[in-house]
Design a protein around this motif. Structure first.
Motif, PDB file in Angstrom:
ATOM      1  N   GLN A  60       0.824  -1.208   0.000  1.00  6.75           N
ATOM      2  CA  GLN A  60       0.000   0.000   0.000  1.00  6.75           C
ATOM      3  C   GLN A  60       0.857   1.256   0.000  1.00  6.75           C
ATOM      4  O   GLN A  60       0.510   2.259  -0.624  1.00  6.75           O
ATOM      5  CB  GLN A  60      -0.914   0.003   1.227  1.00  6.75           C
ATOM      6  N   MET A  61       1.979   1.216   0.695  1.00 14.36           N
ATOM      7  CA  MET A  61       2.831   2.397   0.808  1.00 14.36           C
ATOM      8  C   MET A  61       3.672   2.653  -0.427  1.00 14.36           C
ATOM      9  O   MET A  61       4.034   3.790  -0.707  1.00 14.36           O
ATOM     10  CB  MET A  61       3.740   2.266   2.038  1.00 14.36           C
ATOM     11  N   THR A  62       3.998   1.589  -1.165  1.00 15.47           N
ATOM     12  CA  THR A  62       4.909   1.740  -2.303  1.00 15.47           C
ATOM     13  C   THR A  62       4.236   1.614  -3.664  1.00 15.47           C
ATOM     14  O   THR A  62       4.800   2.038  -4.670  1.00 15.47           O
ATOM     15  CB  THR A  62       6.027   0.682  -2.241  1.00 15.47           C
ATOM     16  N   GLY A  63       3.041   1.024  -3.687  1.00 13.70           N
ATOM     17  CA  GLY A  63       2.406   0.780  -4.972  1.00 13.70           C
ATOM     18  C   GLY A  63       2.924  -0.463  -5.665  1.00 13.70           C
ATOM     19  O   GLY A  63       2.518  -0.785  -6.783  1.00 13.70           O
ATOM     20  N   ILE A  64       3.840  -1.181  -5.022  1.00 14.28           N
ATOM     21  CA  ILE A  64       4.357  -2.443  -5.540  1.00 14.28           C
ATOM     22  C   ILE A  64       3.393  -3.547  -5.092  1.00 14.28           C
ATOM     23  O   ILE A  64       2.950  -3.559  -3.945  1.00 14.28           O
ATOM     24  CB  ILE A  64       5.775  -2.720  -5.001  1.00 14.28           C
ATOM     25  N   SER A  65       3.053  -4.469  -5.952  1.00 21.47           N
ATOM     26  CA  SER A  65       2.092  -5.512  -5.597  1.00 21.47           C
ATOM     27  C   SER A  65       2.620  -6.382  -4.463  1.00 21.47           C
ATOM     28  O   SER A  65       3.833  -6.484  -4.244  1.00 21.47           O
ATOM     29  CB  SER A  65       1.776  -6.390  -6.812  1.00 21.47           C
ATOM     30  N   LYS A  66       1.710  -7.032  -3.745  1.00 23.31           N
ATOM     31  CA  LYS A  66       2.106  -7.876  -2.619  1.00 23.31           C
ATOM     32  C   LYS A  66       3.035  -9.006  -3.067  1.00 23.31           C
ATOM     33  O   LYS A  66       4.021  -9.309  -2.381  1.00 23.31           O
ATOM     34  CB  LYS A  66       0.866  -8.452  -1.932  1.00 23.31           C
ATOM     35  N   SER A  67       2.722  -9.616  -4.197  1.00 19.10           N
ATOM     36  CA  SER A  67       3.581 -10.704  -4.682  1.00 19.10           C
ATOM     37  C   SER A  67       4.979 -10.198  -5.011  1.00 19.10           C
ATOM     38  O   SER A  67       5.981 -10.863  -4.719  1.00 19.10           O
ATOM     39  CB  SER A  67       2.953 -11.371  -5.908  1.00 19.10           C
ATOM     40  N   GLN A  68       5.059  -8.994  -5.598  1.00 11.94           N
ATOM     41  CA  GLN A  68       6.362  -8.427  -5.941  1.00 11.94           C
ATOM     42  C   GLN A  68       7.128  -7.972  -4.705  1.00 11.94           C
ATOM     43  O   GLN A  68       8.357  -8.042  -4.662  1.00 11.94           O
ATOM     44  CB  GLN A  68       6.188  -7.272  -6.922  1.00 11.94           C
ATOM     45  N   VAL A  69       6.409  -7.505  -3.673  1.00 13.36           N
ATOM     46  CA  VAL A  69       7.067  -7.157  -2.414  1.00 13.36           C
ATOM     47  C   VAL A  69       7.715  -8.403  -1.823  1.00 13.36           C
ATOM     48  O   VAL A  69       8.870  -8.374  -1.367  1.00 13.36           O
ATOM     49  CB  VAL A  69       6.060  -6.546  -1.410  1.00 13.36           C
ATOM     50  N   ASN A  70       6.995  -9.513  -1.826  1.00 12.50           N
ATOM     51  CA  ASN A  70       7.543 -10.780  -1.320  1.00 12.50           C
ATOM     52  C   ASN A  70       8.785 -11.191  -2.088  1.00 12.50           C
ATOM     53  O   ASN A  70       9.812 -11.571  -1.499  1.00 12.50           O
ATOM     54  CB  ASN A  70       6.485 -11.888  -1.418  1.00 12.50           C
ATOM     55  N   LEU A  71       8.696 -11.138  -3.410  1.00 12.57           N
ATOM     56  CA  LEU A  71       9.835 -11.522  -4.240  1.00 12.57           C
ATOM     57  C   LEU A  71      11.025 -10.597  -4.008  1.00 12.57           C
ATOM     58  O   LEU A  71      12.176 -11.047  -3.932  1.00 12.57           O
ATOM     59  CB  LEU A  71       9.432 -11.511  -5.717  1.00 12.57           C
ATOM     60  N   ALA A  72      10.752  -9.299  -3.896  1.00 18.68           N
ATOM     61  CA  ALA A  72      11.820  -8.325  -3.673  1.00 18.68           C
ATOM     62  C   ALA A  72      12.515  -8.582  -2.338  1.00 18.68           C
ATOM     63  O   ALA A  72      13.754  -8.549  -2.252  1.00 18.68           O
ATOM     64  CB  ALA A  72      11.257  -6.908  -3.719  1.00 18.68           C
ATOM     65  N   LEU A  73      11.745  -8.817  -1.299  1.00 24.79           N
ATOM     66  CA  LEU A  73      12.335  -9.089   0.012  1.00 24.79           C
ATOM     67  C   LEU A  73      13.210 -10.332  -0.035  1.00 24.79           C
ATOM     68  O   LEU A  73      14.329 -10.338   0.503  1.00 24.79           O
ATOM     69  CB  LEU A  73      11.236  -9.264   1.061  1.00 24.79           C
ATOM     70  N   ASN A  74      12.728 -11.375  -0.690  1.00 25.77           N
ATOM     71  CA  ASN A  74      13.514 -12.611  -0.775  1.00 25.77           C
ATOM     72  C   ASN A  74      14.821 -12.395  -1.533  1.00 25.77           C
ATOM     73  O   ASN A  74      15.867 -12.946  -1.161  1.00 25.77           O
ATOM     74  CB  ASN A  74      12.691 -13.721  -1.434  1.00 25.77           C
TER      75      ASN A  74
END
Length: 206
Positions: A60-74
């Motif tokens: 919500q804060m970045t506009g990056i999708s939840k799936s992409q946030v997960n992938l980015a963190l990993n």
């Protein structure tokens, strides 16, 4: 690595600022270079909120999708740019490694080239917070293309597509992403100033 990974790491760092009083505050003032929604400020998220580091809230804060946030963190965990707290599972940024990557590798992995003249939000050392310190008269300013932007200049593709959405929710993130652009596209004098400031704002200056 993707550009959104760097944007997410910088957002995580901004969230941590409310918990770390030892770093130099990022100056944000009232600067902005975009029109507001119905005369109101964009919705702000509290850094102290219990779920600020959750995937849904980060999206919500970045506009990056939840799936992409997960992938980015990993991806960031796997290369040591971030780590997860053993007890809480909260992600945190390896500031030193992030700084080194931005300074020495970013311009090669995510180069920035001025594009067509467009309306947008100023970036690099032309962002409002830097008060046009190194801008020469007559130059076209670099902008992130955005329909709500108040400036006209040469379009620069931001590190991630939703960057202009994310900075409207977090002035500190605007400062950091503008510095990153100065480092990846600036001349030596601009780069050196941006590097020095980024080092300070990341709490790494000796």
């Amino acid at each position: 690595m993707k550009g959104q990974d760097i944007g997410l790491l910088l957002k995580l760092y901004c969230l941590s600022l409310g918990e770390n009083q030892s770093v130099i505050p990022i100056p944000t003032g009232q600067w902005q270079d975009w029109s507001l929604d119905s005369g109101k400020n964009a919705e702000a998220f509290s850094p102290g909120a219990a779920d600020s580091y959750g995937v849904r809230t980060l999206a919500q804060m970045t506009g990056i999708s939840k799936s992409q946030v997960n992938l980015a963190l990993n991806r960031c965990y796997s290369v040591g740019l971030a780590k997860k707290d053993r007890r809480s599972g909260t992600p945190s940024v390896n500031r030193k490694s992030l700084f080194e990557f931005i300074v020495y590798g970013l311009k090669f992995v995510f180069p920035a080239s001025p594009g067509a003249v467009t309306r947008g939000i100023t970036t690099s050392l032309i962002a409002p917070v830097f008060d046009n310190e190194l801008m020469s008269a007559g130059e076209l300013v670099p902008v992130w293309p955005d329909a709500r932007g108040l400036s006209k200049g040469q379009g620069i593709e931001p590190l991630f597509k939703s960057a202009t959405y994310a900075i409207r929710k977090d002035p500190a993130l605007y400062v950091l992403l503008a510095l990153v652009d100065a480092i990846r596209m600036g001349q030596p004098r601009e780069r050196n100033l941006a590097i020095h400031r980024l080092e300070n704002y990341l709490g790494l200056a000796k």
